[in-house]
Motif scaffolding. Structure first.
Motif, short mmCIF file in Angstrom:
data_model
loop_
_atom_site.label_atom_id
_atom_site.label_comp_id
_atom_site.label_asym_id
_atom_site.label_seq_id
_atom_site.Cartn_x
_atom_site.Cartn_y
_atom_site.Cartn_z
N MET A 52 0.84 -1.20 0.00
CA MET A 52 0.00 0.00 0.00
C MET A 52 0.88 1.25 0.00
O MET A 52 2.06 1.20 0.33
N GLY A 53 0.27 2.37 -0.36
CA GLY A 53 1.01 3.62 -0.36
C GLY A 53 2.26 3.55 -1.20
O GLY A 53 2.27 3.02 -2.31
N ARG A 54 3.37 4.04 -0.63
CA ARG A 54 4.64 4.05 -1.34
C ARG A 54 5.56 2.90 -0.92
O ARG A 54 6.73 2.87 -1.31
N SER A 55 5.05 1.97 -0.13
CA SER A 55 5.87 0.83 0.28
C SER A 55 5.88 -0.23 -0.81
O SER A 55 5.12 -0.18 -1.77
N ALA A 56 6.77 -1.20 -0.63
CA ALA A 56 6.95 -2.25 -1.64
C ALA A 56 5.71 -3.11 -1.80
O ALA A 56 4.97 -3.35 -0.83
N PRO A 57 5.44 -3.59 -3.01
CA PRO A 57 4.30 -4.49 -3.22
C PRO A 57 4.54 -5.84 -2.56
O PRO A 57 5.69 -6.23 -2.32
N LEU A 58 3.45 -6.53 -2.27
CA LEU A 58 3.57 -7.87 -1.71
C LEU A 58 4.00 -8.86 -2.79
O LEU A 58 3.58 -8.78 -3.93
N ARG A 59 4.83 -9.83 -2.37
CA ARG A 59 5.22 -10.90 -3.28
C ARG A 59 4.39 -12.15 -3.05
O ARG A 59 4.37 -13.06 -3.87
N GLU A 60 3.73 -12.20 -1.89
CA GLU A 60 2.84 -13.31 -1.57
C GLU A 60 1.70 -12.77 -0.73
O GLU A 60 1.79 -11.67 -0.18
N ALA A 61 0.62 -13.53 -0.65
CA ALA A 61 -0.56 -13.07 0.06
C ALA A 61 -0.34 -13.10 1.57
O ALA A 61 -0.06 -14.16 2.13
N TRP A 62 -0.49 -11.97 2.21
CA TRP A 62 -0.31 -11.87 3.66
C TRP A 62 -1.64 -11.88 4.38
O TRP A 62 -2.65 -11.35 3.90
N SER A 63 -1.63 -12.46 5.57
CA SER A 63 -2.77 -12.42 6.47
C SER A 63 -2.58 -11.26 7.45
O SER A 63 -1.54 -10.59 7.44
N VAL A 64 -3.55 -11.05 8.32
CA VAL A 64 -3.40 -10.03 9.36
C VAL A 64 -2.21 -10.36 10.25
O VAL A 64 -1.44 -9.48 10.64
N SER A 65 -2.03 -11.63 10.57
CA SER A 65 -0.89 -12.04 11.40
C SER A 65 0.44 -11.72 10.73
O SER A 65 1.40 -11.34 11.41
N ASP A 66 0.51 -11.87 9.42
CA ASP A 66 1.73 -11.53 8.69
C ASP A 66 2.02 -10.04 8.81
O ASP A 66 3.15 -9.62 9.06
N TYR A 67 0.99 -9.22 8.63
CA TYR A 67 1.18 -7.78 8.76
C TYR A 67 1.61 -7.41 10.17
O TYR A 67 2.46 -6.54 10.37
N ALA A 68 1.04 -8.07 11.17
CA ALA A 68 1.41 -7.79 12.55
C ALA A 68 2.87 -8.17 12.81
O ALA A 68 3.62 -7.42 13.45
N ALA A 69 3.28 -9.33 12.31
CA ALA A 69 4.65 -9.80 12.51
C ALA A 69 5.65 -8.85 11.84
O ALA A 69 6.71 -8.53 12.42
N HIS A 70 5.34 -8.39 10.65
CA HIS A 70 6.24 -7.48 9.95
C HIS A 70 6.26 -6.10 10.60
O HIS A 70 7.28 -5.42 10.60
N THR A 71 5.14 -5.71 11.19
CA THR A 71 5.11 -4.45 11.92
C THR A 71 6.01 -4.53 13.14
O THR A 71 6.79 -3.60 13.42
N LEU A 72 5.94 -5.63 13.86
CA LEU A 72 6.83 -5.80 15.02
C LEU A 72 8.29 -5.78 14.60
O LEU A 72 9.13 -5.17 15.27
N ALA A 73 8.60 -6.45 13.50
CA ALA A 73 9.98 -6.48 13.02
C ALA A 73 10.46 -5.08 12.63
O ALA A 73 11.61 -4.70 12.89
N LEU A 74 9.58 -4.30 12.01
CA LEU A 74 9.94 -2.93 11.63
C LEU A 74 10.20 -2.08 12.87
O LEU A 74 11.19 -1.33 12.93
N LEU A 75 9.34 -2.21 13.88
CA LEU A 75 9.53 -1.44 15.11
C LEU A 75 10.83 -1.84 15.81
O LEU A 75 11.54 -0.99 16.35
N ASP A 76 11.14 -3.13 15.79
CA ASP A 76 12.42 -3.58 16.35
C ASP A 76 13.58 -2.92 15.62
O ASP A 76 14.55 -2.47 16.24
N GLU A 77 13.48 -2.87 14.31
CA GLU A 77 14.54 -2.29 13.50
C GLU A 77 14.70 -0.80 13.78
O GLU A 77 15.82 -0.25 13.75
N LEU A 78 13.60 -0.14 14.09
CA LEU A 78 13.62 1.28 14.40
C LEU A 78 13.98 1.57 15.85
O LEU A 78 14.10 2.73 16.25
N GLY A 79 14.15 0.50 16.63
CA GLY A 79 14.49 0.67 18.04
C GLY A 79 13.33 1.10 18.91
O GLY A 79 13.52 1.68 19.99
N ILE A 80 12.10 0.82 18.47
CA ILE A 80 10.90 1.18 19.23
C ILE A 80 10.46 -0.04 20.03
O ILE A 80 9.82 -0.95 19.50
N SER A 81 10.80 -0.08 21.29
CA SER A 81 10.49 -1.24 22.12
C SER A 81 9.17 -1.09 22.87
O SER A 81 8.64 -2.06 23.41
#
Length: 249
Positions: A52-81
């Motif tokens: 969505m938006g200006r982020s990369a397109p999906l390469r495979e179909a994600w579920s809500v859990s996939d989006y949640a997991a990737h959001t957590l990983a992004l926050l970890d990468e940004l140092g937001i604990s």
């Protein structure tokens, strides 16, 4: 997880971390009024969900859990604990997963027009589903083109499969596991996530609060930004309290 540069995001302000999660096929800029107002008190992080938006397109179909997991990983990468959440519609689906999974990490959440409760279906819906399945067996392209919502028909094949996973998941089981402080804010004229869904969310989430904004629809945060922002500023604490106080344990 996609490369860090594949995610379009912005950060602004200082203070407690406040993360925005936008609606389906929307973008971080949908929170323009909230980012402008709340970044005066918080360090705001807003990003475009993958696909969505200006982020990369999906390469495979994600579920809500996939989006949640990737959001957590992004926050970890940004140092937001630890962060507060402000989410709309589909972003609310992701927020419910995050809150059920890691309540200590997300002590406060304001969810507006939150999706995740199965809609009430009439007999006509069952007839349309049967018709779609019958047509799909003999003319799949015709079925994809003429059945389903206008939103669904605009999606790429990968996003269509993701959409099916998303809208067919009942997130009611998440509610009983939420220990964070949650405020649900809905427009009284919302037809995408009607008031009955708001009441189910409120009843199922222990200690939550529910506010209806008069005269508003699914986008109350855009329709009455000053009023919505005042509610948000009153709900989110200026300074963090102890974990025990936040989670009432």
């Amino acid at each position: 997880m996609p490369e860090r540069e594949a995610v379009s995001l912005l950060q602004r302000g200082e203070g407690e971390d406040l993360v925005f999660l936008h609606g389906y096929l929307a973008c971080k800029e949908s929170f323009y009024y909230q980012i402008e107002a709340l970044s005066a008190r918080f360090r705001v992080t807003a990003f475009d969900f993958w696909g969505m938006g200006r982020s990369a397109p999906l390469r495979e179909a994600w579920s809500v859990s996939d989006y949640a997991a990737h959001t957590l990983a992004l926050l970890d990468e940004l140092g937001i604990s630890r962060a507060f959440l402000l989410a709309h519609s589909f972003g609310g689906r992701v927020a419910l997963k995050l809150l059920a999974r890691e309540p200590q990490r997300f002590p406060y959440a304001l969810l507006t027009g939150c999706a995740g409760i199965p809609p009430r279906r009439g007999a006509g819906y069952a007839v349309r589903v049967k018709a779609y399945r019958a047509v799909r067996r003999v003319a799949p392209r015709f079925a994809e083109k003429h059945f389903g919502s206008a939103e669904y028909r605009t999606l790429s094949p990968v996003m269509k499969e993701s959409y099916k996973k998303i809208v067919n998941e009942d997130l009611t089981p998440c509610l009983s596991r939420i220990r964070s402080r949650v405020l649900y804010v809905f427009g009284e004229r919302d037809t995408a996530t009607p008031p009955y869904m708001a009441r189910i969310l409120h009843t199922g989430t222990a200690g939550s609060e529910l506010i209806f904004l008069r005269g508003c629809t699914h986008y109350c945060f855009c329709e009455q930004p000053a009023r919505f922002n005042a509610v948000a500023l009153e709900f989110f604490p200026r300074r963090s309290t102890s974990r025990e106080e936040e989670l009432d344990v």
